[in-house]
Design a protein around this motif. Structure first.
Motif, mmCIF file in Angstrom:
data_model
loop_
_atom_site.group_PDB
_atom_site.id
_atom_site.type_symbol
_atom_site.label_atom_id
_atom_site.label_comp_id
_atom_site.label_asym_id
_atom_site.label_seq_id
_atom_site.Cartn_x
_atom_site.Cartn_y
_atom_site.Cartn_z
ATOM 1 N N UNK A 262 4.340 18.389 -145.529
ATOM 2 C CA UNK A 262 2.995 19.677 -144.960
ATOM 3 C C UNK A 262 3.927 19.184 -143.563
ATOM 4 N N UNK A 263 4.047 20.187 -142.917
ATOM 5 C CA UNK A 263 4.396 19.889 -141.520
ATOM 6 C C UNK A 263 3.109 19.904 -139.934
ATOM 7 N N UNK A 264 2.941 18.499 -139.886
ATOM 8 C CA UNK A 264 1.971 18.020 -138.851
ATOM 9 C C UNK A 264 1.909 17.691 -137.910
ATOM 10 N N UNK A 265 1.798 17.360 -136.246
ATOM 11 C CA UNK A 265 1.806 16.933 -135.419
ATOM 12 C C UNK A 265 1.781 15.216 -135.566
ATOM 13 N N UNK A 266 2.317 14.550 -134.611
ATOM 14 C CA UNK A 266 1.760 13.383 -134.467
ATOM 15 C C UNK A 266 0.124 12.931 -133.752
ATOM 16 N N UNK A 267 -0.715 12.398 -134.264
ATOM 17 C CA UNK A 267 -1.819 11.822 -134.160
ATOM 18 C C UNK A 267 -2.225 11.480 -132.390
ATOM 19 N N UNK B 135 12.670 18.082 -140.979
ATOM 20 C CA UNK B 135 12.191 19.242 -139.768
ATOM 21 C C UNK B 135 10.312 19.521 -139.511
ATOM 22 N N UNK B 136 10.294 18.237 -140.704
ATOM 23 C CA UNK B 136 8.948 18.563 -139.538
ATOM 24 C C UNK B 136 8.391 18.148 -138.449
ATOM 25 N N UNK B 137 7.422 18.185 -137.890
ATOM 26 C CA UNK B 137 6.875 18.152 -136.529
ATOM 27 C C UNK B 137 6.748 16.758 -135.808
ATOM 28 N N UNK B 138 5.933 15.930 -136.500
ATOM 29 C CA UNK B 138 5.912 14.585 -136.219
ATOM 30 C C UNK B 138 7.448 13.785 -136.533
ATOM 31 N N UNK B 139 8.101 13.715 -136.891
ATOM 32 C CA UNK B 139 9.699 13.802 -137.055
ATOM 33 C C UNK B 139 10.701 14.077 -135.496
ATOM 34 N N UNK B 140 10.331 15.590 -135.487
ATOM 35 C CA UNK B 140 10.873 16.117 -134.936
ATOM 36 C C UNK B 140 10.232 15.504 -133.384
ATOM 37 N N UNK B 141 9.264 15.103 -133.337
ATOM 38 C CA UNK B 141 8.804 15.002 -131.818
ATOM 39 C C UNK B 141 9.270 13.439 -131.937
ATOM 40 N N UNK B 142 9.181 12.885 -132.306
ATOM 41 C CA UNK B 142 9.718 11.179 -132.791
ATOM 42 C C UNK B 142 11.108 11.121 -132.153
#
Length: 192
Positions: free
Chosen positions: A30-35, A61-68
């Motif tokens: 699931x593609x989820x943002x960082x909390x 490609x997940x949102x949490x990995x990309x933001x990190x």
């Protein structure tokens, strides 16, 4: 003529937490943002890794990995390359399921995740052995490109444990301890 192996240093970095990580849920692919907590973890991680000389950061490609990865790239002034093959393990019908619920309602499956994690496959999902086969070619390519430097990989759990297992030749132990992210990292020396 014998060929000597080159030792490459690979840093496997787990992204900051998502709401599902904070709740003890299986997020899988699931593609989820960082909390909010995950964002704080990433700031702490970026400070801790500020002196590590990355040249490239590869990420899922997940949102949490990309933001990190994006936050780490700012601190290091390096490029981020998204690698589709690093997509997290698909947990099928169990996406969003509480790990505690699996322990309570499916004790045999839960025990299998502890004793024989590599044999685990959620209903309708991808098994960890399938995930290993899927990620191997991309992992080898990133490691080969990173000779003589530290290769940074930002990958969420449990795929991070799959990659770590491939790099160090050790089996995956206790899947349930490896289901959630909290911006941790480990450095692995591997021969290519």
């Amino acid at each position: 003529m014998s060929r000597t192996a080159t030792l490459t240093r690979v840093m496997v970095i787990r992204p900051g937490a998502t709401d599902f990580d904070d709740q003890g849920r299986m997020k899988g692919s699931l593609d989820m943002p960082l909390s909010e907590r995950g964002e704080q973890q990433v700031e702490t991680l970026a400070a801790a890794l500020a002196d590590i000389p990355f040249k490239t950061i590869y990420c899922c490609p997940s949102e949490s990995a990309r933001a990190t990865a994006d936050r780490l790239s700012e601190a290091h002034d390096v490029k981020v390359k998204v690698v589709d093959a690093f997509k997290n393990v698909d947990h099928g019908l169990w996406h969003g399921k509480l790990i505690e619920e699996v322990r309570r309602n499916h004790p045999r499956v839960y025990r299998q995740g502890i004793d024989h994690a590599e044999e685990f496959c959620a209903p309708g999902g991808e098994g960890l052995m399938e995930a290993k086969a899927r990620v191997l070619k991309a992992l080898n390519k990133c490691v080969r490109k990173g000779r003589d430097e530290i290769v940074a990989l930002v990958i969420p759990e449990p795929m991070a444990s799959v990659v770590t297992s491939l790099l160090n030749g050790q089996p995956i132990e206790d899947l349930w301890r490896r289901e959630t992210d909290s911006a941790s990292w480990e450095l692995i020396d591997t021969e290519i």
